[in-house]
Design a protein around this motif. Structure first.
Motif, PDB file in Angstrom:
ATOM      1  N   THR A 150       0.823  -0.951  -0.524  1.00  9.15           N
ATOM      2  CA  THR A 150       0.365   0.039  -0.324  1.00  9.15           C
ATOM      3  C   THR A 150       0.769   1.629   0.032  1.00  9.15           C
ATOM      4  O   THR A 150       0.344   2.507  -0.634  1.00  9.15           O
ATOM      5  N   ALA A 445      -5.715   5.659  -0.010  1.00  9.24           N
ATOM      6  CA  ALA A 445      -4.974   4.724   0.684  1.00  9.24           C
ATOM      7  C   ALA A 445      -5.602   5.509   1.968  1.00  9.24           C
ATOM      8  O   ALA A 445      -5.462   6.550   2.489  1.00  9.24           O
ATOM      9  N   SER A 463      -1.579   0.329   7.757  1.00  4.41           N
ATOM     10  CA  SER A 463      -2.163   1.173   5.821  1.00  4.41           C
ATOM     11  C   SER A 463      -3.218   0.218   5.650  1.00  4.41           C
ATOM     12  O   SER A 463      -3.448  -1.584   5.874  1.00  4.41           O
ATOM     13  N   SER A 465      -5.863   0.211   1.696  1.00  2.00           N
ATOM     14  CA  SER A 465      -5.588   0.807  -0.170  1.00  2.00           C
ATOM     15  C   SER A 465      -6.461   0.154  -0.928  1.00  2.00           C
ATOM     16  O   SER A 465      -6.500  -0.999  -0.542  1.00  2.00           O
ATOM     17  N   ASN A 467      -5.935  -0.402  -4.933  1.00  4.68           N
ATOM     18  CA  ASN A 467      -5.252   0.179  -6.053  1.00  4.68           C
ATOM     19  C   ASN A 467      -5.569  -1.435  -7.248  1.00  4.68           C
ATOM     20  O   ASN A 467      -6.795  -1.190  -7.422  1.00  4.68           O
ATOM     21  N   SER A 493      -5.250  -4.177  -0.623  1.00  2.09           N
ATOM     22  CA  SER A 493      -4.191  -4.768   0.146  1.00  2.09           C
ATOM     23  C   SER A 493      -4.264  -4.008   1.936  1.00  2.09           C
ATOM     24  O   SER A 493      -5.045  -2.740   1.629  1.00  2.09           O
ATOM     25  N   SER A 519      -3.349  -9.630   0.535  1.00  2.00           N
ATOM     26  CA  SER A 519      -4.085  -8.641  -0.155  1.00  2.00           C
ATOM     27  C   SER A 519      -4.686  -9.363  -0.923  1.00  2.00           C
ATOM     28  O   SER A 519      -4.461 -10.567  -1.769  1.00  2.00           O
TER      29      SER A 519
END
Length: 697
Positions: A150, A445, A463, A465, A467, A493, A519
């Motif tokens: 991420t 994110a 974290s 995010s 994508n 992820s 992920s």
């Protein structure tokens, strides 16, 4: 027996499992054993514990990052970035050997899911989406780092696995500087490096050149061939694998890097980076090839120019930067065979031209010590012409098969970072990407980190995010087989980790980190055979990649003039196809992706005393499957392997010049291994380097 390795073998469902307990395990044991030694040394010195503290940059709140030491990047002139990643990180480098294709599998993804930037400009090939790290000399890189998962969203989109960030530095010593290094190695390998620098208050100029060449004809045992042993009555009484030479593997690479920086000393800096590559490489025969190498030609040539112009302006609480760049790549691949004496038949005559125009503007603003804002907008315009000029039609005419396409790629981001208290940092990033006329949904994110304890700098990070990755130009337009109806690959992820650092810089420091990541990638693109006899890409897979990354480093000063350094990393990376079966015979569901090892590790140990330095490097990859069905056959998997390299260096300071003498031994224990099926790697080999740095300027 010294030099032999131990191999722990377990059985699971009747299959052998290889774990990393071989030649490098004693180094890991030494790593742990040195910790109480360091602590005892600290107690004997009667020193109070000193906590290593530093204010982390707000720009890196929550970022999972690996930074490579300059000593690793400048270890010797024969290394490429593929070697640096192999021995200084736990990412898997899939290598066909020196001066052949080397790609990276980051967190269980494919090479095209790893973004690569050089001085801010993305250098992934727009046709294939990947980067060949064997074409990047480590001596041309001053700053290198990995942004895991991420964290890559902070820099660019499309990095489902992560980002490799490469840069050169404008800092050179004042006055005129010269450096020359000559390397001579096994298999008649020659490496040369030269650098000229000039530095003043306003100007920083650097010119670097690397030239490497070799017939690359190392010996190896060909386990894919068997020679019968006969008795006097012509009965077969035994068999053995012959020793052969790497055939048709010669290479010649030239790299030139010119840099010019001008600093006004009033907050402005202008820069020029220009990098030229001229490469001529033969592609070695496979272990299963029986023909004479003199009867065929299999060669790839490349000429690439990369250039970046930059302007940076800084104020007390803000910074802005504008960059413009251009990439031109000419690629040629020729495959010919001699049908009869003097009569050559050209099977493939491929030519590709890539022109990329690049522009970027970014700004950073910190209105207070609690807030930090960034904005970035970049554009890459790709113009690609790819063709095979040797396709023969039924009427005997030759057809040019390929494509001539252009695509604009836009990427913009904005971020806000906030520290409500000194120990807590929050970050939000929004990114928007466009490829051609198609926009990806908004990419969000979120990052958070917290200082759990100042004693030991115990830090927690997390974290999440989303994508997206757009198909490459070959995915869309390659003839025959391109699929213009492909969907974007996309997924979520997550990662979370902890790190700490303790010690006294004058005696010892020890730091470690552990990260869990998870992920999910949907519409994974894979090329599959069609009923018409060629391959075509399709969105067929749903991949779940997860695992653990561990890093640790120790620096110990046992006595005056001595230094011991140990750096290690380990990754456990299941990467599983969880998509639907394509047919009743499909055995790929629930299996590990091909060429993605579940376990990988690296370790570097350095012992320095005054002007002497000894380096030991170790890398491990567990078994890799070559087929999506994970068949445990001779050709269906590659065994695990360990690699050990050492080098001994001596610095000699004379009045007119400094000398650097280094002896390197690669594959110390003569490991018999392959990174790619049917592509043997060299056994033990040697290199000697002499560096000359004049001091009369």
């Amino acid at each position: 027996m010294i030099g032999n390795y131990l191999e722990l073998m377990l059985r699971r469902d009747g299959k052998r499992i290889c774990l990393p307990v071989g030649r490098g395990i004693f180094i890991f044991a030494l790593f742990i054993a040195l910790l109480p030694v360091a602590a005892a040394a600290q107690r004997s010195a009667n020193l109070r514990e000193v906590v290593v503290t530093a204010k982390r940059p707000m720009k890196e709140i929550g970022v999972q990052k690996t930074t490579f030491d300059s000593l690793a990047l400048k270890e010797n002139i024969a290394l490429s970035m593929a070697d640096i990643l192999t021995y200084n990180s736990s990412v898997f480098v899939k290598s066909y050997g020196r001066a052949t294709l080397s790609t990276v599998a980051f967190r269980g993804t494919s090479p095209s899911h790893t973004q690569v930037t050089w001085n801010g400009m993305r250098i992934n090939n727009p046709m294939l989406g990947m980067t060949d790290f064997s074409t990047i000399p480590s001596y041309f890189i001053d700053q290198a780092s990995l942004l895991h998962g991420t964290s890559s969203v902070n820099e660019t989109g499309g990095g489902l696995g992560g980002l490799v960030r490469l840069a050169t530095s404008p800092v050179v010593p004042e006055g005129i500087g010269l450096q020359y290094v000559q390397g001579v190695g096994s298999f008649s390998t020659f490496d040369e490096f030269a650098r000229f620098t000039y530095g003043s208050d306003h100007w920083h100029v650097s010119t670097r050149a690397v030239y490497s060449s070799s017939p690359n004809d190392y010996k190896y045992v060909n386990h894919d061939k068997k020679i019968n042993i006969y008795d006097d009555d012509h009965n077969i009484i035994g068999r053995y694998s012959p020793t052969e030479r790497n055939r048709s593997g010669a290479f010649r690479d030239l790299h030139i890097l010119q840099e010019v920086y001008y600093n006004t000393l009033k907050g402005d800096r202008f820069g020029l980076n220009a990098w030229y590559i001229d490469s001529d490489r033969e592609l070695p025969l496979l272990t299963t090839d029986y023909g004479d190498e003199r009867g065929f030609e299999n060669k790839q040539r490349e000429q690439t120019f990369r250039g970046v112009l930059s302007w940076d302006r800084s104020g007390s609480d803000w910074r802005t930067s504008v960059k413009g760049g251009y990439i031109h790549t000419w690629l040629a691949y020729d495959y010919r065979r001699e049908v009869t004496d003097g009569n050559w038949a050209a099977m493939t005559r491929s030519r590709s031209k890539v022109n990329t125009f690049y522009g970027q503007a970014e700004g950073e603003y910190a209105p207070s010590r609690r807030w930090y804002f960034t904005a970035n907008l970049s554009a890459h315009q790709h113009l690609v012409r790819s063709e095979d000029k040797n396709i023969v039609l039924q009427d005997g005419d030759k057809a040019i098969v390929g494509y001539d396409k252009g695509r604009i790629e836009l990427s913009g981001s904005a971020s806000a970072k906030w520290q409500p208290v000194d120990r807590l940092g929050l970050s939000a990033v929004l990114r928007q990407d466009m490829y051609g006329d198609k926009w990806a949904p908004l990419i969000p994110a979120f990052f958070v980190d917290g200082l759990l304890s100042p004693a030991g700098n115990v830090m927690l990070k997390a974290s999440v995010s989303k994508n997206y990755r757009f198909p490459t130009l070959n995915d869309l337009y390659f003839l025959p087989g391109g699929n213009s109806d492909l969907k974007n690959e996309h997924g979520f992820s997550y990662d979370a980790g902890a790190s700490f650092e303790i010690g006294n810089a004058d005696l010892f420091t020890f730091g470690a980190s552990a990260t869990w990541f998870d992920s999910y990638i949907n519409d994974w693109i894979i090329w599959l055979p069609t009923a018409k006899g060629f391959f075509s890409p399709r969105n067929v897979k749903k991949v779940h990649a997860y695992g653990i990354e561990v890093k640790a480093d120790l620096q110990l000063v046992p006595a005056k003039g001595w230094l011991i350094g140990l750096d290690g990393s380990y990754s456990w990376t299941p990467s599983v196809n969880e998509g639907d079966k394509m047919s009743a015979a499909d055995q790929s569901v629930g299996k590990q992706l091909p060429y993605v090892p579940r376990h990988s590790a690296s370790l570097t140990g350095r012992l320095a005393w005054r002007s002497w330095s000894f380096l030991y490097k170790w890398a491990f990859y567990s078994e890799r499957y070559t087929m999506s069905s994970n068949d445990f056959t001779i050709t269906g998997h590659l065994p695990c392997y360990y690699m050990s390299n050492i080098s001994l260096e001596k610095l000699v300071s004379l009045k007119p010049l400094d000398l650097q003498l280094k002896l390197a031994v690669n594959n110390l224990f003569d490991e018999d291994y392959m990174s790619v099926l049917s592509r043997p790697m060299p056994g033990i080999n040697f290199e000697f380097f002499i560096g000359i740095t004049p001091k009369f300027f």
